[in-house]
Design a protein around this motif. Sequence first.
Motif, PDB file in Angstrom:
ATOM      1  N   SER A  23       0.150  42.696  26.894  1.00 56.08           N
ATOM      2  CA  SER A  23       0.281  41.337  27.169  1.00 56.08           C
ATOM      3  C   SER A  23      -0.210  41.041  28.756  1.00 56.08           C
ATOM      4  O   SER A  23      -0.140  41.784  29.318  1.00 56.08           O
ATOM      5  CB  SER A  23       1.607  40.496  26.922  1.00 56.08           C
ATOM      6  N   GLU A  24      -0.406  39.892  28.973  1.00 57.98           N
ATOM      7  CA  GLU A  24      -0.384  39.417  30.318  1.00 57.98           C
ATOM      8  C   GLU A  24       1.009  39.741  30.897  1.00 57.98           C
ATOM      9  O   GLU A  24       1.938  39.745  30.108  1.00 57.98           O
ATOM     10  CB  GLU A  24      -0.822  37.867  30.411  1.00 57.98           C
ATOM     11  N   GLN A  25       1.017  39.611  32.232  1.00 57.89           N
ATOM     12  CA  GLN A  25       2.507  39.894  32.921  1.00 57.89           C
ATOM     13  C   GLN A  25       2.894  38.466  32.493  1.00 57.89           C
ATOM     14  O   GLN A  25       2.646  37.406  32.580  1.00 57.89           O
ATOM     15  CB  GLN A  25       2.370  39.805  34.338  1.00 57.89           C
ATOM     16  N   VAL A  26       4.555  38.665  32.082  1.00 57.84           N
ATOM     17  CA  VAL A  26       5.147  37.574  31.309  1.00 57.84           C
ATOM     18  C   VAL A  26       6.234  36.968  32.576  1.00 57.84           C
ATOM     19  O   VAL A  26       6.900  35.877  32.178  1.00 57.84           O
ATOM     20  CB  VAL A  26       6.077  37.903  30.240  1.00 57.84           C
ATOM     21  N   ASN A  27       6.162  37.411  33.818  1.00 60.66           N
ATOM     22  CA  ASN A  27       6.885  36.681  34.916  1.00 60.66           C
ATOM     23  C   ASN A  27       6.565  37.186  36.087  1.00 60.66           C
ATOM     24  O   ASN A  27       5.714  37.936  36.463  1.00 60.66           O
ATOM     25  CB  ASN A  27       8.374  37.131  34.747  1.00 60.66           C
ATOM     26  N   GLN A  28       6.838  36.174  37.279  1.00 60.44           N
ATOM     27  CA  GLN A  28       6.751  36.697  38.455  1.00 60.44           C
ATOM     28  C   GLN A  28       7.866  37.050  39.270  1.00 60.44           C
ATOM     29  O   GLN A  28       9.023  36.810  38.565  1.00 60.44           O
ATOM     30  CB  GLN A  28       6.050  35.439  39.286  1.00 60.44           C
ATOM     31  N   SER A  68      14.226  35.430  30.265  1.00 57.96           N
ATOM     32  CA  SER A  68      15.125  35.909  31.336  1.00 57.96           C
ATOM     33  C   SER A  68      15.008  35.170  32.433  1.00 57.96           C
ATOM     34  O   SER A  68      14.079  34.458  32.751  1.00 57.96           O
ATOM     35  CB  SER A  68      14.696  37.345  31.802  1.00 57.96           C
ATOM     36  N   VAL A  69      16.193  34.938  33.122  1.00 62.28           N
ATOM     37  CA  VAL A  69      16.112  34.269  34.533  1.00 62.28           C
ATOM     38  C   VAL A  69      16.630  35.011  35.639  1.00 62.28           C
ATOM     39  O   VAL A  69      17.674  36.001  35.374  1.00 62.28           O
ATOM     40  CB  VAL A  69      16.818  32.572  34.377  1.00 62.28           C
ATOM     41  N   TYR A  70      16.344  34.796  36.703  1.00 64.90           N
ATOM     42  CA  TYR A  70      16.643  35.907  37.909  1.00 64.90           C
ATOM     43  C   TYR A  70      17.868  35.001  38.666  1.00 64.90           C
ATOM     44  O   TYR A  70      17.724  33.640  38.980  1.00 64.90           O
ATOM     45  CB  TYR A  70      15.498  35.963  38.787  1.00 64.90           C
ATOM     46  N   ASP A  71      18.768  35.655  39.295  1.00 63.89           N
ATOM     47  CA  ASP A  71      19.707  35.149  40.088  1.00 63.89           C
ATOM     48  C   ASP A  71      19.626  35.644  41.566  1.00 63.89           C
ATOM     49  O   ASP A  71      19.793  36.782  41.738  1.00 63.89           O
ATOM     50  CB  ASP A  71      21.206  35.684  39.547  1.00 63.89           C
ATOM     51  N   ALA A  89      11.078  44.553  47.848  1.00 66.27           N
ATOM     52  CA  ALA A  89      11.384  43.229  48.751  1.00 66.27           C
ATOM     53  C   ALA A  89      11.891  42.192  47.985  1.00 66.27           C
ATOM     54  O   ALA A  89      12.632  41.242  48.392  1.00 66.27           O
ATOM     55  CB  ALA A  89       9.944  42.961  49.245  1.00 66.27           C
ATOM     56  N   PHE A  90      11.383  41.871  46.532  1.00 66.94           N
ATOM     57  CA  PHE A  90      12.055  41.059  45.860  1.00 66.94           C
ATOM     58  C   PHE A  90      13.334  41.430  45.052  1.00 66.94           C
ATOM     59  O   PHE A  90      13.914  40.476  44.296  1.00 66.94           O
ATOM     60  CB  PHE A  90      10.728  40.660  44.735  1.00 66.94           C
ATOM     61  N   GLU A  91      13.675  42.726  44.970  1.00 69.57           N
ATOM     62  CA  GLU A  91      14.800  43.191  44.148  1.00 69.57           C
ATOM     63  C   GLU A  91      14.661  42.769  42.689  1.00 69.57           C
ATOM     64  O   GLU A  91      15.530  42.319  42.103  1.00 69.57           O
ATOM     65  CB  GLU A  91      16.176  43.018  44.762  1.00 69.57           C
ATOM     66  N   ASP A  92      13.526  42.876  42.003  1.00 68.65           N
ATOM     67  CA  ASP A  92      13.167  42.450  40.870  1.00 68.65           C
ATOM     68  C   ASP A  92      12.046  43.240  40.396  1.00 68.65           C
ATOM     69  O   ASP A  92      11.121  44.008  40.640  1.00 68.65           O
ATOM     70  CB  ASP A  92      12.892  40.700  40.940  1.00 68.65           C
ATOM     71  N   ARG A  93      11.823  43.006  38.840  1.00 70.14           N
ATOM     72  CA  ARG A  93      10.805  43.586  38.262  1.00 70.14           C
ATOM     73  C   ARG A  93       9.877  42.481  37.532  1.00 70.14           C
ATOM     74  O   ARG A  93      10.294  41.496  37.173  1.00 70.14           O
ATOM     75  CB  ARG A  93      11.288  44.495  37.011  1.00 70.14           C
ATOM     76  N   VAL A  94       8.491  42.864  37.341  1.00 67.54           N
ATOM     77  CA  VAL A  94       7.600  42.092  36.780  1.00 67.54           C
ATOM     78  C   VAL A  94       7.293  42.986  35.474  1.00 67.54           C
ATOM     79  O   VAL A  94       7.265  44.236  35.297  1.00 67.54           O
ATOM     80  CB  VAL A  94       6.394  41.845  37.508  1.00 67.54           C
ATOM     81  N   TRP A  95       6.959  42.264  34.318  1.00 69.50           N
ATOM     82  CA  TRP A  95       7.038  42.898  32.880  1.00 69.50           C
ATOM     83  C   TRP A  95       5.648  42.367  32.187  1.00 69.50           C
ATOM     84  O   TRP A  95       5.125  41.219  32.183  1.00 69.50           O
ATOM     85  CB  TRP A  95       8.156  42.420  32.029  1.00 69.50           C
ATOM     86  N   LYS A  96       5.195  43.522  31.318  1.00 68.80           N
ATOM     87  CA  LYS A  96       4.160  43.457  30.408  1.00 68.80           C
ATOM     88  C   LYS A  96       4.602  44.263  29.091  1.00 68.80           C
ATOM     89  O   LYS A  96       5.619  44.927  29.206  1.00 68.80           O
ATOM     90  CB  LYS A  96       2.798  43.954  30.654  1.00 68.80           C
ATOM     91  N   PHE A  97       4.223  43.595  27.999  1.00 71.72           N
ATOM     92  CA  PHE A  97       4.686  44.125  26.799  1.00 71.72           C
ATOM     93  C   PHE A  97       3.583  44.590  25.779  1.00 71.72           C
ATOM     94  O   PHE A  97       2.547  43.958  25.791  1.00 71.72           O
ATOM     95  CB  PHE A  97       5.727  43.092  25.814  1.00 71.72           C
ATOM     96  N   LYS A  98       3.758  45.836  25.090  1.00 68.77           N
ATOM     97  CA  LYS A  98       2.457  46.125  24.170  1.00 68.77           C
ATOM     98  C   LYS A  98       3.134  45.725  22.865  1.00 68.77           C
ATOM     99  O   LYS A  98       4.088  45.796  22.422  1.00 68.77           O
ATOM    100  CB  LYS A  98       2.697  47.909  24.337  1.00 68.77           C
ATOM    101  N   LEU A  99       2.065  44.711  22.379  1.00 61.92           N
ATOM    102  CA  LEU A  99       2.067  44.122  20.843  1.00 61.92           C
ATOM    103  C   LEU A  99       1.219  44.752  20.098  1.00 61.92           C
ATOM    104  O   LEU A  99       0.052  45.153  20.402  1.00 61.92           O
ATOM    105  CB  LEU A  99       1.754  42.631  21.457  1.00 61.92           C
ATOM    106  N   CYS A 100       1.718  45.097  18.859  1.00 57.33           N
ATOM    107  CA  CYS A 100       0.823  45.579  17.741  1.00 57.33           C
ATOM    108  C   CYS A 100       0.903  44.737  16.444  1.00 57.33           C
ATOM    109  O   CYS A 100       2.201  43.930  16.284  1.00 57.33           O
ATOM    110  CB  CYS A 100       1.206  46.874  17.566  1.00 57.33           C
TER     111      CYS A 100
END
Length: 148
Positions: free
Chosen positions: A106-111, A25-28, A136-147
């Motif tokens: 997972s570790e956080q996959v984006n700032q 993903s990229v942020y605009d 403030a950033f109008e965005d989300r940071v993400w982590k994912f559960k991996l199995c």
Amino acid sequence: AYINLPGQPFDFQCPAGQVISRVSSVYDVLLEDRQWEFGCRTENVTQTCSTSGYANDFGLPLSYSCPGKKVLTGIRSYHDNQIEDRRFTFRCCDVMSKATTGCHVSEQVNQFNGPMLLEVSAGQAIKGAISQHDVAFEDRVWKFKLCK
């Protein structure tokens, strides 16, 4: 290729017998939204699938895990231009012949406002997602559960 324009909905589903193995993903900054791209790979998944309701409300945390021995095979989302956030639903399908085990987050996959990339190792699948929104950033940071 990105499957949505900023501000537009998307509905992605892997072909039958495949799971999501890549999230990019990229942020605009101008339109305050993300463009998304997903990749799939063949795994032993059945057509016994379910789709969640919305896993989050606008501006609020998201924490979702596929039920039972299901793993992630699709994601649908729409954007609100006033709140500048997205709501997400997840499609999950059963893994053949084994339970999902050895799970970790997972570790956080984006700032905030930065690019995102998750590439799932062979022998693993995405079980769920965890996300926080920041106004403030109008965005989300993400982590994912991996199995395994």
